[in-house]
Design an enzyme around this catalytic site. Structure first.
Site, short mmCIF file in Angstrom:
data_model
loop_
_atom_site.label_atom_id
_atom_site.label_comp_id
_atom_site.label_asym_id
_atom_site.label_seq_id
_atom_site.Cartn_x
_atom_site.Cartn_y
_atom_site.Cartn_z
N GLY A 241 -8.46 16.57 -16.88
CA GLY A 241 -9.67 17.34 -16.64
C GLY A 241 -9.67 17.95 -15.25
N SER A 242 -10.85 18.15 -14.72
CA SER A 242 -11.00 18.82 -13.44
C SER A 242 -10.75 17.87 -12.28
CB SER A 242 -12.42 19.39 -13.32
OG SER A 242 -13.36 18.34 -13.25
N GLY A 246 -11.62 13.84 -11.64
CA GLY A 246 -10.68 12.87 -11.10
C GLY A 246 -11.22 12.13 -9.90
N GLU A 263 -4.26 13.82 -14.76
CA GLU A 263 -3.73 15.18 -14.90
C GLU A 263 -4.90 16.13 -14.66
OE1 GLU A 263 -0.72 15.93 -15.14
OE2 GLU A 263 0.28 14.16 -15.92
N CYS A 297 -4.07 24.40 -17.98
CA CYS A 297 -3.92 23.86 -16.62
C CYS A 297 -2.69 24.46 -15.95
CB CYS A 297 -3.85 22.34 -16.65
SG CYS A 297 -2.63 21.70 -17.80
#
Length: 508
Positions: A241-242, A246, A263, A297
């Site tokens: 995700g963003s 994180g 990630e 991404c």
């Protein structure tokens, strides 16, 4: 605005229901969680989110199943993954179409994502016989020193909308052959594809005689994911995700001494040198920057071009962009589908406005493409030439904006390339061997993925996928990424009748 035609939402809803049945999944129990299609913005279905008690129970079932699953030999565990791969092959078209309906990907990309799932299943089956440990030379006579790898426990998988099924499969196929059990919390934006995959995996487990409780599915918003993050029974949290997400997940997992595999965002760049094959570079740039409507991404977001070729290169890319067909991803010939929702569209418009305010020149794109109904958001990919790498360029906007920067000296190009907080994917287009090797060297690209004469997106499953800096440092998919899903033990075996101590210590 140019008009785009799309089927009525009622037709898409009926198609989604048909696909779920074809995939063996029961229609979800209606509830307050909407499953919308970005094709029209309409609702395909509604679901009832998992309650706190249901999430707790799912983790408990996975933890209980782990006790027996960890003792099953890895090649036998692989039977579940092998059967899953076969089922995915049988249902590639149906699952691919469901991905298109729910995530808005064009057919080729959606089917490619399912093929990626099949590929990782094949990889994991082979891996089940290669979970190797080392044997080291002991300094003590009559002793053997070695390491062994053991299953870790329950793995919590938090996945994002843009790859609603592939990233889950990366984690799950490897976790299962490593002896872990899985609890999956998909994006609340793509719950139907998750339901289909969960059904296929449980069917695979049942058909090969394994416990279907090795995989659990929970649905809902961030609060559901938070339970996985905070529960001590979840040994590893793999979160995609963003960067903002994180920053929330990592310290909470660390506080309970759990493990994280992150990630996060990418702000990927390609350097195009004066020696580059411009035709090759143009093709690589266009797919990497405009594919999936800029919602990967690994999407190319920054183009760093040598001053001698930046003009002709931008002209080529602009010409290609103007030929890209934007529209309903179910239609043949469409290359760019919709953004996921209004929030993504708004973020794109705000980023372009900021870039122009910073002195940027909007070369083309950025405008909304009209479609029947007001709830879908189709845009033309944008090119913005920038005088410098300003703050908006250093941020990741999850939309098809390509910022073009100019360089004269190769060291300056490297500095521009590395001058962002993210470090996922990178590329260079050059025919100069020295430039290519420098880009791959320790003082070159600082990203987890560095490519030569190929774009930033389209990674193969055989290589470990992940990035550095604010991208999180995690690695999924190929290579030795399996080690993140296991725990290591160092073993010393004394087969002598003596008891010497290490480092020659004498005691007593």
């Amino acid at each position: 605005m140019t008009a785009v035609t799309a089927p009525p939402t009622d037709e898409l809803r009926a198609r989604a229901e048909h696909l779920l049945r074809a995939l063996g999944a029961a229609l979800p129990e209606p509830g307050p969680l909407p499953a919308r299609t970005p094709i029209t913005g309409g609702e395909l279905a509604s679901l009832r989110p998992s309650t706190d008690a249901e999430v707790d129970a799912a983790i408990g079932k996975a933890a209980t199943a782990f006790r027996d699953w960890r003792t099953v030999p890895a090649p036998r565990r692989a039977a579940v993954v092998r059967r899953l791969g076969q089922l995915l092959t049988e249902h590639l078209d149906e699952l691919g179409e469901l991905v298109t309906l729910e995530a808005g990907k064009i057919g080729a990309e959606a089917r490619g994502e399912v093929q990626e799932m099949i590929d990782i299943c094949e990889f994991a089956v082979g891996l089940s016989r290669q979970l190797y440990g080392l044997t080291m030379a002991s300094e003590r006579p009559g002793h053997r020193l070695m390491e062994t790898w053991h299953p870790l426990g329950v793995v919590g998988v938090l996945s994002a909308f843009n790859f609603p099924v592939a990233v889950w499969s990366w984690n799950t196929a490897i976790a299962l052959v490593c002896g872990d059990t899985v609890v999956w919390k998909p994006s609340e934006t793509t719950p139907l594809t998750a339901l289909a995959c969960h059904t296929l995996l449980r069917r695979a487990a049942t058909e090969v005689g394994a416990d279907p409780e090795i995989h659990q599915l929970v649905q809902g918003a961030a609060d559901v994911g938070a339970q996985l993050v905070d529960d001590e029974r979840v040994a590893l949290v793999s979160a995609t995700g963003s960067i903002r997400m994180g920053r929330t997940v990592a310290p909470r997992v660390a506080a309970r001494f759990g493990r994280c595999l992150l990630e996060l965002g990418g702000n990927n760049a390609a350097i195009v040198s004066s020696s580059a094959d411009l035709e090759l570079a143009t093709r690589g740039v266009v797919f990497a920057a405009a594919g999936t409507a800029g919602q990967r991404c690994t999407t190319l977001r920054r183009l760093i071009a040598h001053a001698d070729i930046v003009g002709p290169l931008v002209e080529r890319i602009e010409k290609a962009y103007r030929q890209l067909r934007v529209g309903n991803p179910l239609d043949d010939g469409v290359l760019v589908g919709p953004l996921i929702n209004e929030r993504a569209f708004t973020a794109m418009q705000e980023a372009i406005s900021r870039a122009v305010a910073d002195g940027g020149e909007l070369v083309c794109g950025g405008e909304r493409v009209e479609v029947a109904g007001d709830d879908s958001y189709y845009v033309r990919p944008a090119i913005v030439r920038m005088p410098a790498q300003t703050e908006v360029v250093r941020e990741e906007t999850f939309a098809p904006i390509l910022y073009v920067l100019t360089y004269h000296d190769f060291d300056a190009a490297i500095d521009l390339h590395n001058g962002v907080p993210q470090g996922l994917s990178s590329a260079i287009f050059t025919t100069d061997a020295r430039e290519a090797e420098r880009f791959l060297a320790a003082d070159g690209s600082d990203c987890g993925i560095a490519n030569v004469n190929i774009g930033t997106s389209g990674a193969e499953i055989g290589g470990a996928f992940g990035g550095e800096k604010q991208t999180g440092g995690g690695r999924e998919s190929g290579s030795d990424s399996w080690k993140a899903y296991m725990r290591r033990a160092t073993n010393t075996v004394n087969y002598s009748s003596e008891l010497p101590l290490a480092q020659g210590i004498q005691f007593g």
